[in-house]
Design a protein around this motif. Structure first.
Motif, PDB file in Angstrom:
ATOM      1  N   GLU A  84       0.822  -1.212   0.000  1.00 55.25           N
ATOM      2  CA  GLU A  84       0.000   0.000   0.000  1.00 55.25           C
ATOM      3  C   GLU A  84       0.861   1.269   0.000  1.00 55.25           C
ATOM      4  O   GLU A  84       0.522   2.258  -0.647  1.00 55.25           O
ATOM      5  N   THR A 103      -4.315   0.699  -6.615  1.00 60.58           N
ATOM      6  CA  THR A 103      -4.714   0.155  -5.316  1.00 60.58           C
ATOM      7  C   THR A 103      -5.450  -1.174  -5.487  1.00 60.58           C
ATOM      8  O   THR A 103      -5.280  -2.096  -4.676  1.00 60.58           O
ATOM      9  N   GLN A 104      -6.235  -1.303  -6.540  1.00 57.74           N
ATOM     10  CA  GLN A 104      -6.969  -2.551  -6.788  1.00 57.74           C
ATOM     11  C   GLN A 104      -6.036  -3.734  -7.020  1.00 57.74           C
ATOM     12  O   GLN A 104      -6.418  -4.883  -6.806  1.00 57.74           O
ATOM     13  N   LEU A 143      -3.623  -4.528  -5.205  1.00 58.27           N
ATOM     14  CA  LEU A 143      -3.255  -5.093  -3.902  1.00 58.27           C
ATOM     15  C   LEU A 143      -4.045  -6.358  -3.580  1.00 58.27           C
ATOM     16  O   LEU A 143      -3.520  -7.268  -2.951  1.00 58.27           O
ATOM     17  N   ASP A 144      -5.305  -6.404  -4.003  1.00 59.00           N
ATOM     18  CA  ASP A 144      -6.176  -7.530  -3.666  1.00 59.00           C
ATOM     19  C   ASP A 144      -6.521  -8.410  -4.863  1.00 59.00           C
ATOM     20  O   ASP A 144      -7.368  -9.291  -4.749  1.00 59.00           O
ATOM     21  N   SER A 145      -5.887  -8.182  -5.990  1.00 58.34           N
ATOM     22  CA  SER A 145      -6.220  -8.933  -7.195  1.00 58.34           C
ATOM     23  C   SER A 145      -5.740 -10.389  -7.108  1.00 58.34           C
ATOM     24  O   SER A 145      -4.611 -10.653  -6.695  1.00 58.34           O
ATOM     25  N   ARG A 146      -6.601 -11.305  -7.520  1.00 57.69           N
ATOM     26  CA  ARG A 146      -6.221 -12.723  -7.577  1.00 57.69           C
ATOM     27  C   ARG A 146      -5.414 -13.029  -8.845  1.00 57.69           C
ATOM     28  O   ARG A 146      -4.670 -13.990  -8.898  1.00 57.69           O
TER      29      ARG A 146
END
Length: 145
Positions: A8, A32-33, A35-38
């Motif tokens: 972050e 930022t997206q 950070l949580d992308s599979r």
């Protein structure tokens, strides 16, 4: 110098590099997206506490697609892009990818040379794919297995 996964704390620095490296820069929200992308992995090359370069790859099924490779303009020609390409290639192999694809502006000769030096071959062209300025996109690919 180290290569690591996006954190972050890196988002603002990457957004800044996006603005100075690309005419179609990604927003802080888009970064930022990641950070949580599979599917997506952002690799950050850090030196002396600052992001000097980064690369973004998506793995879907057995194929990788490199979306971005960028380096601070004051740090170019130092092998940073090559180190990121190596990290993304190894990551793709570890994820089971059989191929990696990317697209690059036809006039970006430095990037095309980097990709060729890493084993990519030109495989096609997309007419007027880029805007601002309008330019063809060169499709490049590499088989991993």
């Amino acid at each position: 110098m180290c290569i690591r996964k996006l954190e972050e704390k890196d988002v603002k620095q990457i957004a800044y590099l996006e603005k100075i490296c690309f005419s179609d820069s990604w927003s802080e929200k888009t970064i930022t997206q990641l950070l949580d992308s599979r599917l997506d992995r952002c690799f950050v090359l850090e030196s002396q506490g600052a992001v000097r370069a980064y690369g973004i790859i998506r793995i879907l099924a057995d194929e990788g697609e490199i979306f971005r490779v960028a380096a601070d303009p004051s740090k170019r020609r130092l092998g940073l892009g090559s180190k990121l390409m190596e990290a993304m290639t190894e990551y793709a192999k570890a994820q089971g990818a059989a191929r990696i694809m990317l697209e690059v502006r036809e006039g970006n000769l430095a990037a095309r040379s980097l990709y060729k030096s890493r084993g990519f071959q030109e495989e096609g062209k997309r007419k007027d794919y880029y805007s601002d300025p309008k330019e063809d996109g060169i499709l490049m690919g590499m088989t991993l297995v």
